[in-house]
Write a protein that holds these residues in place. Structure first.
Motif, mmCIF file in Angstrom:
data_model
loop_
_atom_site.group_PDB
_atom_site.id
_atom_site.type_symbol
_atom_site.label_atom_id
_atom_site.label_comp_id
_atom_site.label_asym_id
_atom_site.label_seq_id
_atom_site.Cartn_x
_atom_site.Cartn_y
_atom_site.Cartn_z
ATOM 1 N N VAL A 1 0.840 -1.204 0.000
ATOM 2 C CA VAL A 1 0.000 0.000 0.000
ATOM 3 C C VAL A 1 0.874 1.252 0.000
ATOM 4 C CG1 VAL A 1 -1.669 1.362 1.343
ATOM 5 C CG2 VAL A 1 -1.986 -1.108 1.094
ATOM 6 N N GLU B 1 3.990 1.768 -1.154
ATOM 7 C CA GLU B 1 4.653 2.074 -2.428
ATOM 8 C C GLU B 1 3.645 2.428 -3.530
ATOM 9 O OE1 GLU B 1 7.008 -1.491 -2.938
ATOM 10 O OE2 GLU B 1 5.405 -2.555 -3.978
ATOM 11 N N LEU B 2 2.431 1.892 -3.423
ATOM 12 C CA LEU B 2 1.405 2.225 -4.408
ATOM 13 C C LEU B 2 0.922 3.663 -4.211
ATOM 14 C CD1 LEU B 2 0.140 0.842 -6.764
ATOM 15 C CD2 LEU B 2 -1.695 0.005 -5.322
ATOM 16 N N MET B 3 0.714 4.047 -2.961
ATOM 17 C CA MET B 3 0.276 5.418 -2.687
ATOM 18 C C MET B 3 1.333 6.416 -3.144
ATOM 19 S SD MET B 3 -2.781 5.573 -1.751
ATOM 20 C CE MET B 3 -2.774 7.366 -1.495
#
Lengths: 95, 95, 95, 95
Positions: free
Chosen positions: C85, C87-89
């Protein structure tokens, strides 16, 4: 007192922008009402936020077009092109 | 033949843009090399694509600023403001 | 050596992304050729840059969808959801 | 009745989002007050609209992060990953 170096938002556009922003405000209030609900789904909120963002972007387009048409294309004649281009790039530049 | 109604990209900017775009091309080739690898991680690709997009956005800023400075602020004097504003809004408008 | 915690880009997507990126590279080369011309119009360059940006965005969509489908929806099972979450954000967050 | 397949926005995030959106609403009202003024400058309106858009984007980030953390990373376990990925891509895709 003279606002903004005598360059003011076109009256008709100002009225249109005001009307559109009232609708944006109503949309935000709609999302706020969604959030009073105990069971609101993230994706429904995200969809609404995206729609509000889109409406806001269109308001910006109206103001930008009016600014280009009424103030930017005449900047060289007035002699304030340095300022006009600088402040516009501040707004338009990629992130 | 006269290009673009006599409005051409400033030479110095053209050279700067060319140099930046060569670097963008190199960056894209770098991502292509990443993709020859058998074990590439999605997020690493996404990061590189975002960086390439950012570099591309900055190239656009250079061209846009030069266009504003050299062609848009003088449009009323030339009398082609209708076209200039129209084609600019086509590019700048919110999605 | 195991790449990226064992999470690698789906092979079929990798091939599709490679193909699309080759086309993006060709597009960038096309703009570079435009810039060798003595008389190139700013707005034509801006249009091409916008098109390249759009193509790049679609490559990103392919990678993102594949990442969501293959790695994000299973993160809780693997126990690496905090990292996934985070690294995606970092990539998706608003500017 | 069960909302959204039992997936609802985290309560704490919901409260934070509500608070932020109230502030966005206040900001929109501020721009509306600007527009009641007879002499408002286009660029000042554009700056405010950009700021509102930024605040809205941050609200979206909160909701997105919460959705990823609470619903997306567990989708495979629940077996609704097809729907989860599809509706997320609809929101996140490049334009």
């Amino acid at each position: 007192m003279i606002c903004c170096h005598g360059l003011k938002l076109d009256e008709e556009v100002q009225e249109d922008v005001r009307r559109r922003l009232l609708s944006v405000k109503g949309h935000v209030e709609g999302v706020l009402r969604m959030l009073e609900n105990d069971h609101v789904y993230c994706v429904d909120v995200l969809k609404q936020l995206k729609a509000v963002g889109g409406a806001l972007g269109k308001v910006g387009d109206q103001v930008l077009q009016s600014h280009l048409r009424n103030h930017v294309v005449t900047a060289h004649e007035r002699g304030d092109e340095e300022r006009i281009v600088g402040e516009l790039m501040e707004i338009l530049k990629y992130r």
